[in-house]
Design a protein around this motif. Sequence first.
Motif, PDB file in Angstrom:
ATOM      1  N   ALA A  52      46.688  27.380  35.453  1.00 37.61           N
ATOM      2  CA  ALA A  52      45.207  27.689  35.425  1.00 37.61           C
ATOM      3  C   ALA A  52      44.852  28.439  36.850  1.00 37.61           C
ATOM      4  O   ALA A  52      45.862  28.410  37.718  1.00 37.61           O
ATOM      5  CB  ALA A  52      44.111  26.417  35.569  1.00 37.61           C
ATOM      6  N   GLN A  53      43.863  29.214  37.003  1.00 36.60           N
ATOM      7  CA  GLN A  53      43.910  29.968  38.494  1.00 36.60           C
ATOM      8  C   GLN A  53      42.995  28.916  39.329  1.00 36.60           C
ATOM      9  O   GLN A  53      42.273  27.962  38.727  1.00 36.60           O
ATOM     10  CB  GLN A  53      42.840  31.016  38.161  1.00 36.60           C
ATOM     11  CG  GLN A  53      42.872  32.036  39.569  1.00 36.60           C
ATOM     12  CD  GLN A  53      42.571  33.372  39.058  1.00 36.60           C
ATOM     13  OE1 GLN A  53      42.673  33.822  38.088  1.00 36.60           O
ATOM     14  NE2 GLN A  53      42.111  34.163  40.370  1.00 36.60           N
ATOM     15  N   TRP A  54      43.346  28.669  40.426  1.00 38.33           N
ATOM     16  CA  TRP A  54      42.757  27.905  41.630  1.00 38.33           C
ATOM     17  C   TRP A  54      42.778  26.422  41.054  1.00 38.33           C
ATOM     18  O   TRP A  54      43.896  26.179  40.901  1.00 38.33           O
ATOM     19  CB  TRP A  54      41.269  28.072  41.903  1.00 38.33           C
ATOM     20  CG  TRP A  54      41.354  29.610  42.471  1.00 38.33           C
ATOM     21  CD1 TRP A  54      41.879  29.983  43.534  1.00 38.33           C
ATOM     22  CD2 TRP A  54      40.512  30.801  42.008  1.00 38.33           C
ATOM     23  NE1 TRP A  54      41.429  31.352  44.000  1.00 38.33           N
ATOM     24  CE2 TRP A  54      40.853  31.990  42.664  1.00 38.33           C
ATOM     25  CE3 TRP A  54      39.608  31.179  40.925  1.00 38.33           C
ATOM     26  CZ2 TRP A  54      40.052  32.906  42.671  1.00 38.33           C
ATOM     27  CZ3 TRP A  54      39.149  32.250  40.607  1.00 38.33           C
ATOM     28  CH2 TRP A  54      39.320  33.183  41.560  1.00 38.33           C
ATOM     29  N   THR A  55      41.884  25.803  40.949  1.00 38.21           N
ATOM     30  CA  THR A  55      42.036  24.283  40.740  1.00 38.21           C
ATOM     31  C   THR A  55      41.827  23.864  39.188  1.00 38.21           C
ATOM     32  O   THR A  55      42.401  23.003  38.750  1.00 38.21           O
ATOM     33  CB  THR A  55      40.842  23.449  41.362  1.00 38.21           C
ATOM     34  OG1 THR A  55      39.281  23.929  40.790  1.00 38.21           O
ATOM     35  CG2 THR A  55      40.865  23.427  42.763  1.00 38.21           C
ATOM     36  N   GLY A  56      41.458  25.085  38.132  1.00 35.46           N
ATOM     37  CA  GLY A  56      41.383  24.653  36.888  1.00 35.46           C
ATOM     38  C   GLY A  56      40.156  23.907  36.429  1.00 35.46           C
ATOM     39  O   GLY A  56      40.091  23.190  35.366  1.00 35.46           O
ATOM     40  N   CYS A  57      39.238  23.828  37.418  1.00 39.93           N
ATOM     41  CA  CYS A  57      38.121  22.883  37.206  1.00 39.93           C
ATOM     42  C   CYS A  57      37.418  23.254  35.846  1.00 39.93           C
ATOM     43  O   CYS A  57      36.812  22.444  35.161  1.00 39.93           O
ATOM     44  CB  CYS A  57      37.008  23.083  38.434  1.00 39.93           C
ATOM     45  SG  CYS A  57      36.283  24.728  38.881  1.00 39.93           S
ATOM     46  N   ARG A 107      42.578  29.002  29.711  1.00 36.55           N
ATOM     47  CA  ARG A 107      42.969  28.971  31.345  1.00 36.55           C
ATOM     48  C   ARG A 107      43.299  30.224  32.092  1.00 36.55           C
ATOM     49  O   ARG A 107      43.904  31.034  31.498  1.00 36.55           O
ATOM     50  CB  ARG A 107      44.016  27.881  31.715  1.00 36.55           C
ATOM     51  CG  ARG A 107      45.357  28.122  31.392  1.00 36.55           C
ATOM     52  CD  ARG A 107      46.288  27.032  31.413  1.00 36.55           C
ATOM     53  NE  ARG A 107      47.496  27.397  31.119  1.00 36.55           N
ATOM     54  CZ  ARG A 107      48.063  26.804  29.888  1.00 36.55           C
ATOM     55  NH1 ARG A 107      47.600  25.840  29.256  1.00 36.55           N
ATOM     56  NH2 ARG A 107      49.333  27.148  29.258  1.00 36.55           N
ATOM     57  N   GLY A 108      42.737  30.309  33.259  1.00 37.42           N
ATOM     58  CA  GLY A 108      43.025  31.292  34.074  1.00 37.42           C
ATOM     59  C   GLY A 108      41.795  32.377  34.093  1.00 37.42           C
ATOM     60  O   GLY A 108      41.451  32.472  32.893  1.00 37.42           O
ATOM     61  N   VAL A 109      41.670  33.042  35.126  1.00 38.36           N
ATOM     62  CA  VAL A 109      40.519  34.257  34.899  1.00 38.36           C
ATOM     63  C   VAL A 109      41.308  35.297  34.225  1.00 38.36           C
ATOM     64  O   VAL A 109      42.384  35.810  34.596  1.00 38.36           O
ATOM     65  CB  VAL A 109      40.125  34.560  36.512  1.00 38.36           C
ATOM     66  CG1 VAL A 109      39.254  35.730  36.443  1.00 38.36           C
ATOM     67  CG2 VAL A 109      39.449  33.128  37.008  1.00 38.36           C
ATOM     68  N   LYS A 110      40.368  36.187  33.691  1.00 39.11           N
ATOM     69  CA  LYS A 110      40.812  37.365  33.070  1.00 39.11           C
ATOM     70  C   LYS A 110      39.869  38.419  33.782  1.00 39.11           C
ATOM     71  O   LYS A 110      38.637  38.218  33.379  1.00 39.11           O
ATOM     72  CB  LYS A 110      40.719  37.417  31.445  1.00 39.11           C
ATOM     73  CG  LYS A 110      41.546  36.636  30.702  1.00 39.11           C
ATOM     74  CD  LYS A 110      40.983  35.290  30.907  1.00 39.11           C
ATOM     75  CE  LYS A 110      42.125  34.211  30.025  1.00 39.11           C
ATOM     76  NZ  LYS A 110      41.573  33.034  30.320  1.00 39.11           N
ATOM     77  N   ALA A 124      40.395  14.705  39.199  1.00 41.08           N
ATOM     78  CA  ALA A 124      40.187  13.717  40.139  1.00 41.08           C
ATOM     79  C   ALA A 124      41.568  13.224  40.734  1.00 41.08           C
ATOM     80  O   ALA A 124      41.515  12.993  41.976  1.00 41.08           O
ATOM     81  CB  ALA A 124      39.532  12.558  39.675  1.00 41.08           C
ATOM     82  N   LYS A 125      42.461  13.332  40.230  1.00 43.78           N
ATOM     83  CA  LYS A 125      43.972  12.947  40.646  1.00 43.78           C
ATOM     84  C   LYS A 125      44.402  13.996  41.675  1.00 43.78           C
ATOM     85  O   LYS A 125      45.621  13.786  42.281  1.00 43.78           O
ATOM     86  CB  LYS A 125      44.710  12.396  39.707  1.00 43.78           C
ATOM     87  CG  LYS A 125      44.352  11.118  39.117  1.00 43.78           C
ATOM     88  CD  LYS A 125      45.183  11.017  37.863  1.00 43.78           C
ATOM     89  CE  LYS A 125      44.644   9.759  36.824  1.00 43.78           C
ATOM     90  NZ  LYS A 125      45.711   9.643  35.821  1.00 43.78           N
ATOM     91  N   GLY A 126      44.012  15.182  41.686  1.00 39.88           N
ATOM     92  CA  GLY A 126      44.431  16.235  42.395  1.00 39.88           C
ATOM     93  C   GLY A 126      45.689  16.780  41.756  1.00 39.88           C
ATOM     94  O   GLY A 126      46.667  17.530  42.543  1.00 39.88           O
ATOM     95  N   LEU A 127      45.764  16.749  40.406  1.00 38.62           N
ATOM     96  CA  LEU A 127      46.987  17.402  39.666  1.00 38.62           C
ATOM     97  C   LEU A 127      46.810  18.751  39.121  1.00 38.62           C
ATOM     98  O   LEU A 127      47.922  19.572  39.340  1.00 38.62           O
ATOM     99  CB  LEU A 127      47.336  16.415  38.521  1.00 38.62           C
ATOM    100  CG  LEU A 127      47.741  14.988  38.595  1.00 38.62           C
ATOM    101  CD1 LEU A 127      47.874  14.348  37.431  1.00 38.62           C
ATOM    102  CD2 LEU A 127      48.762  14.876  39.607  1.00 38.62           C
ATOM    103  N   GLY A 128      45.637  19.244  39.169  1.00 34.55           N
ATOM    104  CA  GLY A 128      45.390  20.430  38.692  1.00 34.55           C
ATOM    105  C   GLY A 128      45.701  20.860  37.285  1.00 34.55           C
ATOM    106  O   GLY A 128      46.159  19.784  36.586  1.00 34.55           O
ATOM    107  N   ILE A 129      45.705  21.937  36.768  1.00 34.93           N
ATOM    108  CA  ILE A 129      46.072  22.335  35.329  1.00 34.93           C
ATOM    109  C   ILE A 129      47.221  23.477  35.558  1.00 34.93           C
ATOM    110  O   ILE A 129      46.934  24.580  35.862  1.00 34.93           O
ATOM    111  CB  ILE A 129      44.691  22.722  34.510  1.00 34.93           C
ATOM    112  CG1 ILE A 129      43.940  21.409  34.443  1.00 34.93           C
ATOM    113  CG2 ILE A 129      45.387  23.277  33.182  1.00 34.93           C
ATOM    114  CD1 ILE A 129      42.976  21.737  33.562  1.00 34.93           C
ATOM    115  N   GLU A 130      48.225  23.290  35.260  1.00 37.56           N
ATOM    116  CA  GLU A 130      49.342  24.339  34.970  1.00 37.56           C
ATOM    117  C   GLU A 130      49.124  25.486  34.259  1.00 37.56           C
ATOM    118  O   GLU A 130      48.259  25.493  33.180  1.00 37.56           O
ATOM    119  CB  GLU A 130      50.796  23.823  34.500  1.00 37.56           C
ATOM    120  CG  GLU A 130      51.778  24.881  34.787  1.00 37.56           C
ATOM    121  CD  GLU A 130      53.224  24.336  34.225  1.00 37.56           C
ATOM    122  OE1 GLU A 130      53.933  25.231  33.650  1.00 37.56           O
ATOM    123  OE2 GLU A 130      53.320  23.065  33.903  1.00 37.56           O
TER     124      GLU A 130
END
Length: 142
Positions: free
Chosen positions: A11-16, A62-65, A3-9
Motif C-alpha cells: 500500500a502507499q503511505w499507511t494503507g488507511c 492497494r496503492g495509488v494509481k 491500529a497496531k502500526g503494521l500498515g499494509i504491504e
Amino acid sequence: MLAKGLGIEGAQWTGCVTGISLSMLEEGQVDAVVCIAKEESDHWSSPEPIIAKTPEDVLRGRGVKPALAPSLRVLDEIKNDKSIRKLLFCGVGCAVQAFRALEQSLNLDEVFVLGTNCVDNSPTPEAAQEFVREGVNVKEDN
C-alpha cells in the motif's frame, strides 16, 4: 491492523483506505467495495475499477494509481447483482460526486463513501507517464 502500526504491504503511505475497506468488508458492514486496481498488465498507470467482494480483491486495490479511473463503469454490474445490498464506494472527489448523483438508481440498502484526494491523478495514463519521465526525470521501470 493499522491500529497496531503494521500498515499494509504494497500500500502507499499507511494503507488507511485499504485498511478501512478491508475492515468494513470483513466485519460485514458492506457486501462489496468499489475500488481501483491495476489492469492485468500490472502497470501503475492502468487503473481498473473492480467490485471487491473478498479481502484478496480489496488488496488488489492497494496503492495509488496516478491516473483518473473510470470508477462508474461497474455500477450496472452492482445494480444487477442482488447479493450486493451494502456498498462502500472509494474514489476521488469527481468520481464521488458522479456516484452520488446515480446512487439512488442502484436501489441499495446502505451506501458508504470513502473519498480520497486527487493530487496524484493525471488526466490520462500517458500524461502520468510523461510527467514521471520528463517532469521529475525518473526512468520508468514499471
